[in-house]
Design an enzyme around this catalytic site. Structure first.
Site, short mmCIF file in Angstrom:
data_model
loop_
_atom_site.label_atom_id
_atom_site.label_comp_id
_atom_site.label_asym_id
_atom_site.label_seq_id
_atom_site.Cartn_x
_atom_site.Cartn_y
_atom_site.Cartn_z
N LYS A 1 0.84 -1.20 0.00
CA LYS A 1 0.00 0.00 0.00
C LYS A 1 0.88 1.26 0.00
O LYS A 1 2.10 1.17 0.24
CB LYS A 1 -0.92 -0.04 1.22
CG LYS A 1 -1.92 -1.22 1.19
CD LYS A 1 -2.79 -1.23 2.44
CE LYS A 1 -3.85 -2.33 2.37
NZ LYS A 1 -4.73 -2.31 3.56
N ARG B 1 2.53 -7.52 9.01
CA ARG B 1 1.87 -6.44 9.77
C ARG B 1 2.33 -6.43 11.24
O ARG B 1 2.44 -5.37 11.86
CB ARG B 1 0.35 -6.57 9.68
CG ARG B 1 -0.19 -6.17 8.28
CD ARG B 1 -1.63 -6.57 8.13
NE ARG B 1 -2.26 -6.10 6.91
CZ ARG B 1 -3.41 -6.57 6.44
NH1 ARG B 1 -4.05 -7.53 7.10
NH2 ARG B 1 -3.91 -6.10 5.32
N TYR C 1 -12.46 -2.61 -3.27
CA TYR C 1 -12.99 -2.70 -1.91
C TYR C 1 -14.52 -2.67 -1.88
O TYR C 1 -15.10 -2.29 -0.85
CB TYR C 1 -12.41 -1.56 -1.05
CG TYR C 1 -10.99 -1.83 -0.57
CD1 TYR C 1 -10.66 -2.99 0.14
CD2 TYR C 1 -9.97 -0.91 -0.81
CE1 TYR C 1 -9.36 -3.22 0.60
CE2 TYR C 1 -8.66 -1.14 -0.35
CZ TYR C 1 -8.38 -2.31 0.35
OH TYR C 1 -7.09 -2.53 0.80
N GLU D 1 -9.48 -9.92 -8.10
CA GLU D 1 -8.50 -8.83 -7.91
C GLU D 1 -7.40 -8.87 -8.97
O GLU D 1 -6.98 -7.82 -9.48
CB GLU D 1 -7.91 -8.90 -6.49
CG GLU D 1 -8.96 -8.55 -5.43
CD GLU D 1 -8.54 -8.89 -4.01
OE1 GLU D 1 -7.39 -9.36 -3.81
OE2 GLU D 1 -9.37 -8.69 -3.09
N THR E 1 -5.75 -8.18 10.16
CA THR E 1 -6.06 -6.86 9.59
C THR E 1 -5.52 -5.75 10.48
O THR E 1 -4.93 -4.79 10.00
CB THR E 1 -7.59 -6.71 9.42
OG1 THR E 1 -8.03 -7.77 8.57
CG2 THR E 1 -7.96 -5.37 8.83
N ASN F 1 -1.90 -0.16 7.40
CA ASN F 1 -1.38 -1.52 7.63
C ASN F 1 -0.57 -2.08 6.46
O ASN F 1 -0.39 -3.28 6.34
CB ASN F 1 -2.50 -2.47 8.08
CG ASN F 1 -3.58 -2.65 7.04
OD1 ASN F 1 -3.52 -2.04 5.96
ND2 ASN F 1 -4.57 -3.48 7.33
N HIS G 1 -1.85 -5.37 1.28
CA HIS G 1 -3.11 -6.06 0.99
C HIS G 1 -2.80 -7.48 0.54
O HIS G 1 -1.82 -7.71 -0.17
CB HIS G 1 -3.87 -5.35 -0.13
CG HIS G 1 -5.01 -6.18 -0.66
ND1 HIS G 1 -6.23 -6.24 -0.03
CD2 HIS G 1 -5.07 -7.05 -1.71
CE1 HIS G 1 -7.01 -7.09 -0.70
NE2 HIS G 1 -6.34 -7.59 -1.71
N ARG H 1 -2.11 -14.80 3.47
CA ARG H 1 -2.81 -14.19 4.61
C ARG H 1 -2.07 -14.47 5.92
O ARG H 1 -2.00 -13.60 6.80
CB ARG H 1 -4.25 -14.73 4.71
CG ARG H 1 -5.18 -14.30 3.59
CD ARG H 1 -5.50 -12.82 3.60
NE ARG H 1 -6.34 -12.43 4.71
CZ ARG H 1 -7.02 -11.27 4.77
NH1 ARG H 1 -6.96 -10.40 3.77
NH2 ARG H 1 -7.74 -10.98 5.82
N PHE I 1 -15.33 3.51 7.33
CA PHE I 1 -13.98 3.90 6.93
C PHE I 1 -13.75 3.81 5.42
O PHE I 1 -12.64 4.04 4.95
CB PHE I 1 -12.94 3.05 7.67
CG PHE I 1 -13.11 1.55 7.49
CD1 PHE I 1 -12.60 0.91 6.37
CD2 PHE I 1 -13.77 0.80 8.45
CE1 PHE I 1 -12.76 -0.46 6.20
CE2 PHE I 1 -13.94 -0.58 8.29
CZ PHE I 1 -13.43 -1.20 7.15
P1 IDP Z 1 -7.76 -7.10 5.16
O1 IDP Z 1 -6.94 -6.03 4.44
O2 IDP Z 1 -6.97 -7.73 6.27
O3 IDP Z 1 -8.37 -8.10 4.21
P2 IDP Z 1 -10.41 -5.89 5.38
O4 IDP Z 1 -11.38 -6.13 6.49
O5 IDP Z 1 -10.70 -6.48 4.05
O6 IDP Z 1 -8.96 -6.35 5.90
O7 IDP Z 1 -10.24 -4.32 5.26
C1 IDP Z 1 -9.55 -3.78 4.16
C2 IDP Z 1 -8.68 -2.65 4.64
O8 IDP Z 1 -9.49 -1.62 5.18
C3 IDP Z 1 -7.72 -3.00 5.77
O9 IDP Z 1 -6.54 -3.64 5.33
C4 IDP Z 1 -7.43 -1.63 6.32
O10 IDP Z 1 -6.51 -0.92 5.48
C5 IDP Z 1 -8.78 -0.97 6.20
N1 IDP Z 1 -9.56 -1.06 7.45
C6 IDP Z 1 -10.19 -2.15 7.94
N2 IDP Z 1 -10.79 -1.89 9.10
C7 IDP Z 1 -10.51 -0.59 9.35
C8 IDP Z 1 -10.87 0.30 10.43
O11 IDP Z 1 -11.54 -0.07 11.40
N3 IDP Z 1 -10.40 1.57 10.34
C9 IDP Z 1 -9.66 2.02 9.29
N4 IDP Z 1 -9.31 1.22 8.26
C10 IDP Z 1 -9.74 -0.06 8.30
MG MG Z 2 -9.84 -7.87 2.77
#
Ligand code: IDP
Ligand code: MG
Length: 153
Positions: free
Chosen positions: A13, A106, A53, A130, A95, A116, A119, A89, A61
């Site tokens: 990212k 992470r 997304y 994707e 996450t 974080n 992706h 993963r 968010f």
């Molecule tokens: P992932 O990236 O581990 O698959 P997802 O739930 O798919 O997690 O969320 C996608 C991305 O959205 C996360 O990697 C993070 O960058 C962002 N994200 C998820 N939850 C939050 C939050 O509570 N606050 C801000 N950003 C979030």
């Molecule tokens: Mg995801």
């Protein structure tokens, strides 16, 4: 498709790119024994990120996430290997970096969920979607790695 040919979509990212963590992240996938299939540095459009997304579109968010992901270049990659989606993963961690174990990307390299750094596809179906979204078919390179016979029995 052979079992060790599963593909996942991984992206460093904008924060990971700006912090100079691209090499460290690529190194971890290479050293694990995963095979690089495609890679490019790209600044994603808002439209692409909204598609990417789409499942999160109703989350509070979402707009901040799209803004963050479009705030600079990302390094988009496709990696291949045995159970590559799951393996990816596990290598990423949770996450929220606060819940990620040391040894994961992470867990080792970032602090907050909204920054974080990486992706990774969460299922084989998402990976297929994707990869199609981020790469043209001709950008995916088929080749045999000389190491594969030493990685797989
Ligand atoms: P992932 O990236 O581990 O698959 P997802 O739930 O798919 O997690 O969320 C996608 C991305 O959205 C996360 O990697 C993070 O960058 C962002 N994200 C998820 N939850 C939050 C939050 O509570 N606050 C801000 N950003 C979030
Ligand atoms: Mg995801």
């Amino acid at each position: 498709m052979a079992a060790n040919k599963e593909r996942t979509f991984i992206a460093v990212k904008p924060d990971g790119v700006q912090r100079g963590l691209t090499g460290e992240i690529i190194k971890r996938f290479e050293q694990k024994g995963c095979q690089l299939v495609a890679m490019k540095l790209t600044k994603a459009s808002e439209e692409l990120l909204q598609q990417h997304y789409i499942d999160l579109k109703d989350r509070p968010f979402f707009s901040g996430l799209v803004q963050y992901m479009g705030s600079g270049p990302v390094v988009a990659m496709v990696w291949e290997g045995l159970n590559m989606v799951k393996t990816g993963r596990v290598m990423l961690g949770e996450t929220n970096p606060a819940d990620s174990k040391p040894g994961t990307i992470r867990g080792d390299l970032c602090i907050q969920v909204g920054r974080n750094i990486i992706h990774g596809s969460d299922s084989v179906e998402s990976a297929e979607k994707e990869i199609k979204l981020w790469f043209k078919p001709e950008e995916l390179v088929n080749y045999t790695s000389c190491a594969s016979d030493w990685i797989y029995e």
